[in-house]
Design a protein around this motif. Structure first.
Motif, short mmCIF file in Angstrom:
data_model
loop_
_atom_site.label_atom_id
_atom_site.label_comp_id
_atom_site.label_asym_id
_atom_site.label_seq_id
_atom_site.Cartn_x
_atom_site.Cartn_y
_atom_site.Cartn_z
N GLY A 103 0.77 -1.23 0.00
CA GLY A 103 0.00 0.00 0.00
C GLY A 103 0.80 1.28 0.00
O GLY A 103 0.22 2.36 -0.07
N ALA A 104 2.12 1.22 0.06
CA ALA A 104 2.93 2.45 0.10
C ALA A 104 2.75 3.30 -1.16
O ALA A 104 2.90 4.51 -1.12
N ARG A 155 -3.05 0.70 -6.48
CA ARG A 155 -1.63 0.52 -6.23
C ARG A 155 -0.85 0.88 -7.50
O ARG A 155 -0.91 0.17 -8.50
N ALA A 156 -0.11 1.96 -7.44
CA ALA A 156 0.61 2.47 -8.60
C ALA A 156 1.75 1.57 -9.04
O ALA A 156 2.16 1.62 -10.20
N THR A 160 -4.81 11.24 -8.66
CA THR A 160 -4.46 12.14 -7.56
C THR A 160 -3.39 11.44 -6.73
O THR A 160 -3.55 10.29 -6.34
N THR A 161 -2.31 12.15 -6.49
CA THR A 161 -1.24 11.65 -5.64
C THR A 161 -1.30 12.40 -4.31
O THR A 161 -2.08 13.35 -4.16
N ILE A 162 -0.47 12.03 -3.38
CA ILE A 162 -0.43 12.72 -2.09
C ILE A 162 -0.14 14.21 -2.29
O ILE A 162 -0.68 15.06 -1.57
N ALA A 210 1.96 8.20 3.19
CA ALA A 210 1.28 8.72 2.00
C ALA A 210 0.25 7.72 1.49
O ALA A 210 -0.89 8.07 1.18
N GLY A 211 0.64 6.45 1.43
CA GLY A 211 -0.29 5.41 0.99
C GLY A 211 -1.44 5.22 1.95
O GLY A 211 -2.59 5.04 1.55
N GLN A 212 -1.14 5.27 3.24
CA GLN A 212 -2.19 5.16 4.26
C GLN A 212 -3.18 6.31 4.12
O GLN A 212 -4.40 6.10 4.14
#
Length: 153
Positions: free
Chosen positions: A46-47, A58-59, A73-75, A103-105
């Motif tokens: 999930g990171a 998941r990128a 959308t990214t962080i 960031a993933g969380q």
């Protein structure tokens, strides 16, 4: 190689990359959006979570060719000033220890709260399942999501 036109954080980007290049590497290496982290490379930790059309994905396992005309959308695009309710709750609860997974969380939590503003603890646990925190801050993550849900408009 092919040219991909991507909508990321409300801006247009172009990348000339192989069709099977993971979105994670396009974001980081081509566009300098390094808030999205590499963790496992197999969509299990999930990171690397980002939003594609509002859904948490998941990128690291999503080929750039699969994005199409979707909005990413990214962080970095969540809030220009770090004042999104989830980010504020994360800070208020003091969630992060090492911070690598955060960031993933945050992106997973935000996707949940965008769909359900008042989730149950069970819904939070289900939505966050698969986001690994090696520091073990899961109880604070849940607490921050509950707090953020009270701040969402």
């Amino acid at each position: 190689m092919a040219n991909y036109k991507l909508q990321i954080n409300g801006r247009s980007y172009e990348a000339d990359v192989d069709a099977d290049t993971p979105l994670l590497w396009v974001l980081r290496d081509n566009f300098g959006l390094v808030g999205t982290k590499y963790g496992c490379g197999i969509a299990q930790c999930g990171a690397c979570t980002v939003h594609l059309n509002g859904n948490a994905v998941r990128a690291c396992a999503l080929p750039v060719s699969a994005v199409g005309s979707g909005k990413i959308t990214t962080i970095e695009g969540l809030s220009a000033d770090g004042d999104h309710p989830v980010q504020l709750a994360w800070d208020e609860v003091d969630v992060a220890q090492c911070g690598y997974c955060q960031a993933g969380q945050i992106m997973s939590a935000t996707a949940l709260l965008n769909k359900k503003t008042k989730p149950t603890v069970e819904e939070i646990e289900t939505a966050m399942n698969g986001n690994i925190c090696r520091c073990g801050t899961y109880h604070r993550i849940k607490e921050a999501i509950v707090l953020a849900s009270s701040k969402m408009k």
